[in-house]
Design a protein around this motif. Sequence first.
Motif, PDB file in Angstrom:
ATOM      1  N   GLU A 145       5.575  13.853 -11.812  1.00 55.86           N
ATOM      2  CA  GLU A 145       6.082  13.793 -13.183  1.00 55.86           C
ATOM      3  C   GLU A 145       5.129  14.466 -14.154  1.00 55.86           C
ATOM      4  O   GLU A 145       5.559  15.181 -15.061  1.00 55.86           O
ATOM      5  CB  GLU A 145       6.310  12.336 -13.590  1.00 55.86           C
ATOM      6  CG  GLU A 145       7.537  11.719 -12.960  1.00 55.86           C
ATOM      7  CD  GLU A 145       7.695  10.250 -13.304  1.00 55.86           C
ATOM      8  OE1 GLU A 145       6.785   9.658 -13.922  1.00 55.86           O
ATOM      9  OE2 GLU A 145       8.737   9.677 -12.946  1.00 55.86           O
ATOM     10  N   SER A 146       3.838  14.278 -13.957  1.00 50.59           N
ATOM     11  CA  SER A 146       2.873  14.924 -14.849  1.00 50.59           C
ATOM     12  C   SER A 146       2.877  16.431 -14.652  1.00 50.59           C
ATOM     13  O   SER A 146       2.719  17.196 -15.604  1.00 50.59           O
ATOM     14  CB  SER A 146       1.472  14.352 -14.644  1.00 50.59           C
ATOM     15  OG  SER A 146       0.959  14.713 -13.388  1.00 50.59           O
TER      16      SER A 146
ATOM     17  N   GLU B 299       0.836  -1.210   0.000  1.00 51.27           N
ATOM     18  CA  GLU B 299       0.000   0.000   0.000  1.00 51.27           C
ATOM     19  C   GLU B 299       0.869   1.258   0.000  1.00 51.27           C
ATOM     20  O   GLU B 299       0.615   2.214  -0.746  1.00 51.27           O
ATOM     21  CB  GLU B 299      -0.926  -0.012   1.213  1.00 51.27           C
ATOM     22  CG  GLU B 299      -1.852   1.170   1.288  1.00 51.27           C
ATOM     23  CD  GLU B 299      -2.714   1.150   2.539  1.00 51.27           C
ATOM     24  OE1 GLU B 299      -3.566   2.052   2.653  1.00 51.27           O
ATOM     25  OE2 GLU B 299      -2.540   0.273   3.397  1.00 51.27           O
TER      26      GLU B 299
ATOM     27  N   LEU C  21       2.507   1.683  -3.444  1.00 52.87           N
ATOM     28  CA  LEU C  21       1.562   2.186  -4.433  1.00 52.87           C
ATOM     29  C   LEU C  21       1.292   3.679  -4.242  1.00 52.87           C
ATOM     30  O   LEU C  21       1.191   4.438  -5.210  1.00 52.87           O
ATOM     31  CB  LEU C  21       0.250   1.394  -4.378  1.00 52.87           C
ATOM     32  CG  LEU C  21       0.319  -0.025  -4.939  1.00 52.87           C
ATOM     33  CD1 LEU C  21      -0.986  -0.763  -4.665  1.00 52.87           C
ATOM     34  CD2 LEU C  21       0.619  -0.006  -6.413  1.00 52.87           C
ATOM     35  N   GLU C  22       1.181   4.105  -3.010  1.00 54.88           N
ATOM     36  CA  GLU C  22       0.949   5.531  -2.735  1.00 54.88           C
ATOM     37  C   GLU C  22       2.146   6.363  -3.197  1.00 54.88           C
ATOM     38  O   GLU C  22       1.982   7.428  -3.796  1.00 54.88           O
ATOM     39  CB  GLU C  22       0.689   5.747  -1.238  1.00 54.88           C
ATOM     40  CG  GLU C  22       0.393   7.164  -0.868  1.00 54.88           C
ATOM     41  CD  GLU C  22      -0.867   7.702  -1.520  1.00 54.88           C
ATOM     42  OE1 GLU C  22      -0.892   8.914  -1.815  1.00 54.88           O
ATOM     43  OE2 GLU C  22      -1.818   6.938  -1.741  1.00 54.88           O
TER      44      GLU C  22
ATOM     45  N   GLU D 277       4.219   5.574  -5.580  1.00 50.17           N
ATOM     46  CA  GLU D 277       4.210   5.570  -7.043  1.00 50.17           C
ATOM     47  C   GLU D 277       3.182   6.569  -7.576  1.00 50.17           C
ATOM     48  O   GLU D 277       3.434   7.254  -8.558  1.00 50.17           O
ATOM     49  CB  GLU D 277       3.915   4.167  -7.572  1.00 50.17           C
ATOM     50  CG  GLU D 277       5.089   3.224  -7.405  1.00 50.17           C
ATOM     51  CD  GLU D 277       4.793   1.820  -7.915  1.00 50.17           C
ATOM     52  OE1 GLU D 277       3.622   1.498  -8.220  1.00 50.17           O
ATOM     53  OE2 GLU D 277       5.745   1.039  -7.997  1.00 50.17           O
ATOM     54  N   ARG D 278       2.020   6.664  -6.911  1.00 50.86           N
ATOM     55  CA  ARG D 278       1.013   7.660  -7.318  1.00 50.86           C
ATOM     56  C   ARG D 278       1.560   9.068  -7.193  1.00 50.86           C
ATOM     57  O   ARG D 278       1.386   9.902  -8.076  1.00 50.86           O
ATOM     58  CB  ARG D 278      -0.252   7.520  -6.463  1.00 50.86           C
ATOM     59  CG  ARG D 278      -1.191   6.469  -6.931  1.00 50.86           C
ATOM     60  CD  ARG D 278      -2.534   6.560  -6.164  1.00 50.86           C
ATOM     61  NE  ARG D 278      -3.023   5.211  -5.970  1.00 50.86           N
ATOM     62  CZ  ARG D 278      -3.053   4.542  -4.822  1.00 50.86           C
ATOM     63  NH1 ARG D 278      -2.650   5.109  -3.707  1.00 50.86           N
ATOM     64  NH2 ARG D 278      -3.491   3.321  -4.761  1.00 50.86           N
ATOM     65  N   GLU D 279       2.229   9.348  -6.079  1.00 56.19           N
ATOM     66  CA  GLU D 279       2.816  10.679  -5.877  1.00 56.19           C
ATOM     67  C   GLU D 279       3.876  10.977  -6.934  1.00 56.19           C
ATOM     68  O   GLU D 279       3.946  12.096  -7.453  1.00 56.19           O
ATOM     69  CB  GLU D 279       3.429  10.774  -4.475  1.00 56.19           C
ATOM     70  CG  GLU D 279       2.419  10.822  -3.353  1.00 56.19           C
ATOM     71  CD  GLU D 279       3.075  10.852  -1.983  1.00 56.19           C
ATOM     72  OE1 GLU D 279       4.271  11.202  -1.886  1.00 56.19           O
ATOM     73  OE2 GLU D 279       2.391  10.516  -1.011  1.00 56.19           O
ATOM     74  N   THR D 280       4.693   9.979  -7.254  1.00 61.51           N
ATOM     75  CA  THR D 280       5.735  10.162  -8.265  1.00 61.51           C
ATOM     76  C   THR D 280       5.117  10.470  -9.616  1.00 61.51           C
ATOM     77  O   THR D 280       5.557  11.392 -10.323  1.00 61.51           O
ATOM     78  CB  THR D 280       6.609   8.897  -8.355  1.00 61.51           C
ATOM     79  OG1 THR D 280       7.193   8.647  -7.080  1.00 61.51           O
ATOM     80  CG2 THR D 280       7.712   9.070  -9.386  1.00 61.51           C
ATOM     81  N   LEU D 281       4.095   9.730 -10.002  1.00 58.59           N
ATOM     82  CA  LEU D 281       3.429   9.972 -11.277  1.00 58.59           C
ATOM     83  C   LEU D 281       2.790  11.355 -11.311  1.00 58.59           C
ATOM     84  O   LEU D 281       2.834  12.051 -12.335  1.00 58.59           O
ATOM     85  CB  LEU D 281       2.366   8.899 -11.535  1.00 58.59           C
ATOM     86  CG  LEU D 281       2.909   7.514 -11.906  1.00 58.59           C
ATOM     87  CD1 LEU D 281       1.775   6.501 -11.961  1.00 58.59           C
ATOM     88  CD2 LEU D 281       3.642   7.570 -13.216  1.00 58.59           C
ATOM     89  N   LYS D 282       2.212  11.765 -10.198  1.00 56.13           N
ATOM     90  CA  LYS D 282       1.596  13.094 -10.121  1.00 56.13           C
ATOM     91  C   LYS D 282       2.650  14.181 -10.318  1.00 56.13           C
ATOM     92  O   LYS D 282       2.450  15.132 -11.071  1.00 56.13           O
ATOM     93  CB  LYS D 282       0.895  13.268  -8.777  1.00 56.13           C
ATOM     94  CG  LYS D 282       0.174  14.571  -8.625  1.00 56.13           C
ATOM     95  CD  LYS D 282      -0.504  14.659  -7.272  1.00 56.13           C
ATOM     96  CE  LYS D 282      -1.144  16.014  -7.079  1.00 56.13           C
ATOM     97  NZ  LYS D 282      -1.733  16.149  -5.753  1.00 56.13           N
TER      98      LYS D 282
END
Length: 86
Positions: free
Chosen positions: A37-38, A24, A27-28, A30-35
Amino acid sequence: MYLVYQFSRNKIQELEREILNNYEVILELERETLKMESQMQDIKSPVITMKASDKELQVISKKVPDISLRKQLLAKKNLGQSASGL
């Protein structure tokens, strides 16, 4: 024998919960990293230009007084002092 089995089973369940919690967290992150990066991709120009525009130069020149006259007066004053030997 039953107690050892029960203890082992409890330990396995505890470790499984720990693994799920770690997943968990991963995954959190990874979500922050993707956010992030975008958001970085949304920035149009990350480069800041060093050259000032004409309007900016006019504003700067209005704020900074012309000191050329003061320099000339100080130069004349220094010439007079050096000639008198002070």
